[in-house]
Design a protein around this motif. Structure first.
Motif: not given
Length: 959
Positions: A760-789
């Protein structure tokens, strides 16, 4: 005569001319006369005490310039101690009744030397009777053979100390003896100055030159106000021995050696020594806060969030602000909703990810007109499973109050409080067995005290300085150390090895060349309420199956880690304040373990906690804040359960992880850090190939030990069996908010699970996955009010986004250039597109509920392809729904999606009811998830230029 007949000052002048027996008689006249005699403490009693040749200043050798609380009491203690040797006068065959009527035999005074009755000590002993006093006149006396002491006698040198020198080796065969005011020097045939195997011997105001005292059980001894110049004392199996106010200088080995378990065969003097030791026990008063290195400790313990001007620490003689400018900002920002924290770190990304005003967080995201329009189309999403946690992070006052409460809970305890709560520590502190050493000075030699083979020693109020080591306790021995000062040792201050134990409490341990306290090979001490600071290496090292309870210590200003755990070290570390270190606060490396709970870790130059190379600790409920680098670093092959910690206000990331590590981050508060909240990188540490002896780290070679420096390596405790392996790093149920860059930054080569977090309310995006050769699992999170996406997925990354609530972020809800699945998410109220697929993205987008106020619900650009199916899209004011590419229509399947428009507020309130707003957490409250217990860890860190945005922690290389 009535006391009132003369002024008190005149009475004091008259009484000051009286000798000791007359003062005693006067004190018995009446209470008024008794008070008058007591009032002479700083005059006549001081003269009597300092004028006695048998004793020195009561506070010699450590504080000869400091007056005692009472000169009369000091003189009384001197007198009683000097008479201990005479208490063996009763014939054991006589009844108690007959002894009352037995006539005391008169003591003779035999003079030895020029003008005396005897020319040598041997001749005088041949003529002496029991309890005679042998007076050595000034001169040098040399005995050619061993002198046998067969009758109880007192040998006293006449004149000042140094006027009488005795070159002899004395072997005591009588029950008791006393030697006073003599310089002992070794005979030409042996270095043994004095030995006894059965009797009691008392030394007062003597000097021992280049020799050794040997006391074997059931023998006992009392040594007071003596100087050992290149000399030592060896105690074997003694039940009780007292060394007080002695000075040990220039020893070639240990100054005091305590060997063997205290004997059950006790000498007659043991009960008298025990009574004397209890009567002289140093008071357990609290230290004066003004004299503490942390002079303003109460202010910062009481209120870390209070005015910055009140938060100060004094180290040595230099006062520095406890909270630097950034630290202060990190604290004060908790009372505000909007800051420009870390603006310089993410402003460079403005062109790549255009967004709204970068200062926006929870509010002020749009103009008043837009806000009114948004209110018409806004979908209510607040009632999801993590809404109560989200309320915590959006309420800055509540968050600040919780940090206040946590800080109060972690307030440093005094030794008195610890002893009241810990009966084992209390029993150790009160024990009187083996060798008792009080108010002694050990300096300018190799070793202070060696305790081995189940020996036991108690050290109180002594000073150890400029030695190779102060105390070495090995082979199932036990040491009790209270209120000692240990500094400037060439190696570690205190060594504990081979199942040694005991209590190390309320000591000042500083400025040593190696660790302040070194615990190895199954040693298991209690380390309580010490100040361990200014070391040239680590404060405390636990290595090689070492254990121990490390509690309520102040550990600060050390050049390497405050606490360093490695090679299966497994201590319990709790309630400590670890701050202002020049490296990591706590480092766990090389398969180290440990339970690290309830500590305050702050203002360290490197990571607050550093875990690497198989290190596998449990970190719970620690306060890790205001560090000059990352709050926590989990480096190559680091593991551990990291649960319930508050990690905030650090200049680097909150948590920096390598993708090869396998930690479990569970239910932590990670906020107001200058860069990322949690960063995961695949960058390999250059120091991964270093050995522990390189790079300036501690010297951890397993040196051999024992009485003669030897040890059987087969006795080493076997490493325990490995715990159940962990296959995927887990970031779960954390509150990641108000950080200076992205809440969660992923550049990983390994699988990663990001489950049920509030981002919440971070000064960039909530989650940034820039490299992930194996599976990154993003589940059941609340991602809100961040200053970018809300979520950014770069090209060639594999992700699964499932069951998340992505709400009111300042740019797109999800931007993906990679591969994977986006399913069953609520993507509501974001200021740009709900989902944007770019370049060669290949995503399966199904069963999501999507709402965008003024942009497309789903937008596909470039060569994006995949399946967009069964999504529910709530149209905003712009009436935009799905934007699809024309060039790759065959590779992009869009079907069975539902578009909804509504004009009534009632219609919108019903939209996120069945199912309710996401995320949905099975099992209810956070913390219900079970976490596997496998873990381990490795070293500290060195600088990598370029900072976190160059794929590395600010400090990420092991020493």
């Amino acid at each position: 005569m009535e006391v009132s007949g003369l002024p008190v000052e005149l009475w004091q002048l008259i009484l000051s001319y009286l000798c000791l027996p007359d003062l005693g008689r006067c004190s018995l006249v009446c209470r008024a006369w008794y008070e008058l005699v007591l009032s002479l403490d700083k005059t006549r009693w001081r003269q009597l005490c300092l004028g006695c040749l048998e004793h020195r200043h009561p506070n010699w050798p450590n504080q000869p310039g400091v007056e005692p609380q009472s000169w009369r009491e000091a003189f009384k203690q001197h007198y009683l101690a000097s008479k201990t040797w005479t208490k063996n006068t009763q014939d054991p065959e006589s009844s108690n009744c007959l002894s009352l009527f037995r006539r005391r035999k008169g003591r003779r005074r035999l003079c030895i030397g020029v003008g005396g009755e005897f020319g040598s000590l041997r001749a005088a002993l041949a003529a002496a009777s029991s309890y005679d006093c042998l007076v050595l006149l000034p001169g040098v006396y040399e005995e050619q053979g061993e002198v046998l002491l067969k009758v109880p006698v007192e040998v006293v040198g006449q004149g000042k100390l140094g006027d009488v020198a005795l070159l002899a080796s004395i072997d005591q065969h009588c029950p008791t003896a006393r030697l006073c005011n003599v310089v002992f020097m070794p005979a030409h045939f042996t270095s043994v100055l004095y030995k006894t195997t059965s009797g009691y011997v008392q030394f007062d105001n003597c000097t021992f030159e280049s020799g050794q005292l040997q006391i074997h059980a059931p023998g006992a001894c009392q040594v007071k106000f003596c100087t050992f110049n290149q000399s030592s004392i060896h105690l074997r199996n003694v039940a009780l021995c007292v060394l007080e106010n002695c000075e040990f200088i220039g020893s070639e080995n240990a100054s005091v050696t305590v060997e063997g378990c205290p004997s059950s065969d006790r000498n007659w003097a043991c009960k008298h020594l025990a009574m004397l030791a209890k009567s002289c026990t140093a008071s357990m008063q609290e230290p004066d806060p003004a004299s503490c290195p942390v002079a303003k400790q109460d202010s910062w313990r009481e209120s870390l969030l209070g005015p910055v001007g009140r938060c100060e620490i004094v180290v040595g003689e230099e006062r520095s602000s406890f909270l630097s400018a950034v630290s202060a900002q990190a604290l004060l920002v908790l009372a505000q909703e909007d800051t420009e924290f870390g603006e310089n770190l993410w402003a460079a990304k403005e062109e790549e990810y255009p967004a709204l005003d970068s200062n926006s967080s929870d509010s002020d995201l749009c103009s008043d007109d837009e806000a009114d329009a948004q209110a018409v189309y806004k979908l209510p999403y607040q009632a999801h499973s993590l809404s109560h946690t989200l309320a915590d992070v959006t309420d800055s006052r509540l968050q600040g109050n919780r940090l206040h409460a946590l800080q109060r809970d972690l307030k440093l305890k005094s030794l008195q409080q610890e002893l009241q709560q810990d009966k084992e520590a209390q029993s150790l502190a009160n024990s009187l067995q083996g060798c008792i050493i009080r108010q002694c000075l050990f300096r300018d030699g190799k070793g202070g005290i060696l305790i081995y083979s189940q020996g036991q020693a108690k050290l109180e109020g002594s000073i150890f300085r400029d030695l190779t080591y102060a105390v070495r306790c090995i082979q199932n021995s036990k040491v009790i150390m209270l209120r000692n000062d240990i500094h400037h040792c060439k190696a570690s201050g205190i060594f504990l090895r081979l199942s040694a134990g005991g209590l190390i409490a309320d000591n000042n341990i500083h400025s040593n060349c190696e660790a302040g306290v070194d615990i190895r090979k199954g040693a298991n001490p209690l380390v309580l309420c010490n100040k361990i600071h200014s070391g040239l290496r680590s404060g405390i090292v636990v290595v090689g199956n070492g254990k121990g309870i490390i509690r309520s210590n102040q550990i600060y200003g050390n050049k390497e880690a405050g606490i360093y755990i490695l090679y299966n070290g497994n201590p319990a570390v709790s309630g400590n304040h670890i701050f202002q270190g020049l490296a990591a606060g706590v480092a766990v490396n090389e398969n180290g373990r440990g339970q690290i709970t309830g500590n305050i870790i702050c203002e360290n130059q490197w990571g607050g906690v550093d875990i690497r190379h198989g290190g596998n600790p449990i970190l719970r409920n620690n306060l890790i804040f205001c560090g000059y680098s990352d709050g926590m670093v989990v480096g190559e092959r680091g593991k551990g359960l990291i649960e319930g910690n508050a990690i905030y206000g650090n200049k680097g990331c909150g948590v920096w992880m390598m993708s090869s590590s396998l930690p479990h981050l569970l239910n932590n508060q990670i906020s107001h850090n200058s860069i990322y909240g949690v960063a995961v990188f695949c960058h390999k540490d250059n120091a991964g190939n270093y050995t522990p002896s390189q790079g300036g780290s501690e010297s951890f070679q397993e040196e051999t030990e024992g009485a003669s420096g030897e040890n059987n390596p087969d006795s080493e405790e076997e490493y325990p069996a490995a715990r159940r392996p962990i296959s995927v790093a887990l970031v779960e149920l954390n509150r990641i908010n108000h950080n200076g860059a992205a809440g969660l930054h992923v550049k990983s080569s390994e699988a990663l699970d990001i489950i049920a977090n509030v981002i919440h309310a971070n000064h960039d995006g909530g989650v940034a996955v820039l490299q992930s050769s194996q599976l990154t699992r993003i589940a059941n999170n609340s991602i809100s009010c961040n200053s970018r996406g809300g979520v950014l997925v770069e090209a060639k990354c594999q992700v699964e986004l499932r069951g998340n609530g992505i709400y009111e972020n300042s740019s797109h809800g999800i931007v993906s250039k990679g591969e994977g699945v986006i399913t069953e998410n609520d993507i509501i109220g974001n200021h740009r597109c709900g989902i944007q697929l770019l370049q060669a993205a290949d995503m399966k987008v199904t069963k999501n509920r999507i709402h965008s106020f003024q942009d497309y619900g789903i937008a596909l650009f470039d060569e994006a392809k995949g399946l967009v199916q069964e999504n529910l899209i709530f149209q905003g004011r712009s009436k935009k729904s799905i934007l699809r590419p024309i060039s790759n229509g065959e590779d992009c399947v869009i079907q069975n999606n539902m578009l909804l428009t509504f004009k009534k507020r009632f219609d919108m309130e019903c939209m996120l009811i069945n199912p309710p707003a996401r995320p949905h957490i099975e099992g209810g409250a956070p913390g219900s998830c079970t976490v596997a217990d496998g873990q381990r860890v490795s070293s500290i860190t060195t600088r990598v230029d370029g900072g976190c945005h160059n794929h590395g922690s600010i400090f990420c290389t092991i020493l």
